[in-house]
Design an enzyme around this catalytic site. Structure first.
Site, PDB file in Angstrom:
ATOM      1  N   SER A 237       0.749  -1.355  -0.216  1.00  0.00           N
ATOM      2  CA  SER A 237       0.198   0.099   0.066  1.00  0.00           C
ATOM      3  C   SER A 237       0.452   1.208   0.010  1.00  0.00           C
ATOM      4  CB  SER A 237      -0.746   0.030   0.897  1.00  0.00           C
ATOM      5  OG  SER A 237      -1.526   0.861   1.382  1.00  0.00           O
TER       6      SER A 237
ATOM      7  N   TYR B 114      -2.942  -0.383  10.103  1.00  0.00           N
ATOM      8  CA  TYR B 114      -2.636  -0.578   8.490  1.00  0.00           C
ATOM      9  C   TYR B 114      -1.478  -0.798   8.019  1.00  0.00           C
ATOM     10  CZ  TYR B 114      -4.235  -0.733   3.623  1.00  0.00           C
ATOM     11  OH  TYR B 114      -3.981  -1.690   2.277  1.00  0.00           O
TER      12      TYR B 114
END
Length: 338
Positions: free
Chosen positions: A130, A155
């Site tokens: 990501s 995350y």
């Protein structure tokens, strides 16, 4: 990718669904895996699977990859040649209130996939990282050569951990791995927790939309077809040790293991206020705008340097946001009959 089946995790998810559809169109056998969890409405995931079900080359396994025994059995029975691992607990803000979901899906689940690949002799593992790994990096555009040691959400930390875990397996077991740092993906069949869907739903309902950081957020919005093109091209390119590597080279993107990491982004950041302008034009309605401060875990800007991707696979995303948003709005209206 060879004639061996591709094991595609997160197949009922937004990106996974589109990758599955592309692979099937190319005549590839696809084994899709998903746990169909309730992070967002499972009916959307089931609708995506219903689109894939008519393909004879597609089969589906419902499985939580944090289930070690189940994942071991999956790899033993399917013996895939390539694994495209897109299953994960997504979302920055959700990680502030549900941290254990990220440890289970993104750490334990990923370890089980790595072990499955190792023991099944998988030829190439491609996995989703990501743009969040760049944290509050003030240098733009973000390059794969930049340090990513200061994440600002759990995350992001789990995605950075995935890259470290993958490198370990590439080094120890010569498992070829490629990580893909996705930048703000949007398009038809997208996720309901993302800005494109949230804003569209609110504008059509006449409800206010919240623009964090007072609308001054900038995102490298990347259209789903560009993401899929990048994923498929990368999957066909099995990495080898980088000849530029030396133990005195500080570039974290270079390794003497069969390991690579790429950015996949549109390399053209857009301000949130401009996104709303484009959505208003596509919807034919004005938004009610509420400006709000930046939220914990968010970063003010993302911007992708895609030089490595372009060099190695001959492709870089380029779909203009006006084109992508219009396609998303057309799909949204059709799907919801509004």
């Amino acid at each position: 990718m060879a004639s061996d089946p591709v094991l595609l995790t997160g197949a009922a998810g937004f990106i996974g669904f589109h990758v599955a559809r592309r692979l099937l169109a190319q005549g590839q056998r696809v084994i899709g895996v998903d746990n169909l969890n309730a992070y967002y409405d499972p009916r959307l995931k089931e609708a995506r699977l219903a689109e894939l079900a008519p393909h004879n080359a597609f089969s589906f396994v419902k499985l939580d990859l944090a289930d070690r025994a189940g994942t071991e059995q999956l790899f033993a029975e399917t013996r895939p040649g390539t694994v495209i691992h897109l299953a994960a607990q997504a979302g920055v803000r959700y990680s502030l209130t549900n941290p254990h979901a990220y440890a289970e899906a993104n750490l334990i689940g990923f370890l089980n996939v790595l072990e499955g690949c190792r023991h099944a002799g998988v030829g190439h593992l491609v996995y989703a990282s990501s743009s969040s790994v760049y944290g509050a990096n003030g240098k733009t555009p973000f390059s794969v050569s930049d340090s990513v040691d200061h994440p600002v959400s759990l995350y992001a930390a789990t995605k950075k951990a995935n890259e470290l875990m993958a490198h370990t397996y590439s080094h120890l077991y010569r498992l070829p791995t490629t990580g893909l740092r996705f930048f703000t993906v949007y398009g038809p069949w997208g996720r309901p927790d993302m800005a494109m869907w949230i804003f569209t739903e609110a504008i059509l309902a006449g409800r206010p939309i919240q623009l964090f950081n007072y609308g001054r957020m900038r995102r490298d919005f990347t259209y789903i077809d560009d993401i899929v093109e990048g994923v498929v091209r990368v999957a066909d390119r099995v990495p080898a040790p980088d000849p530029a590597w030396s133990n005195t080279n500080p570039d974290p993107s270079i390794s003497n293991a069969p390991y690579r990491v790429y950015n996949i982004g549109n390399n053209h950041p857009e301000e949130l206020l401009h996104l709303v302008d484009v959505l208003e034009a596509a919807l034919g309605r004005k938004a009610i705008r509420e400006l709000a401060p930046i939220q914990p875990g968010d970063v003010p800007e993302t911007s992708a340097d895609v030089e490595a991707l372009t060099r190695d696979v001959g492709f870089k995303p380029a779909t203009p946001i006006e084109t992508g948003v219009a396609r998303f709005v057309d799909w949204y209206r059709a799907y919801h009959r509004v």
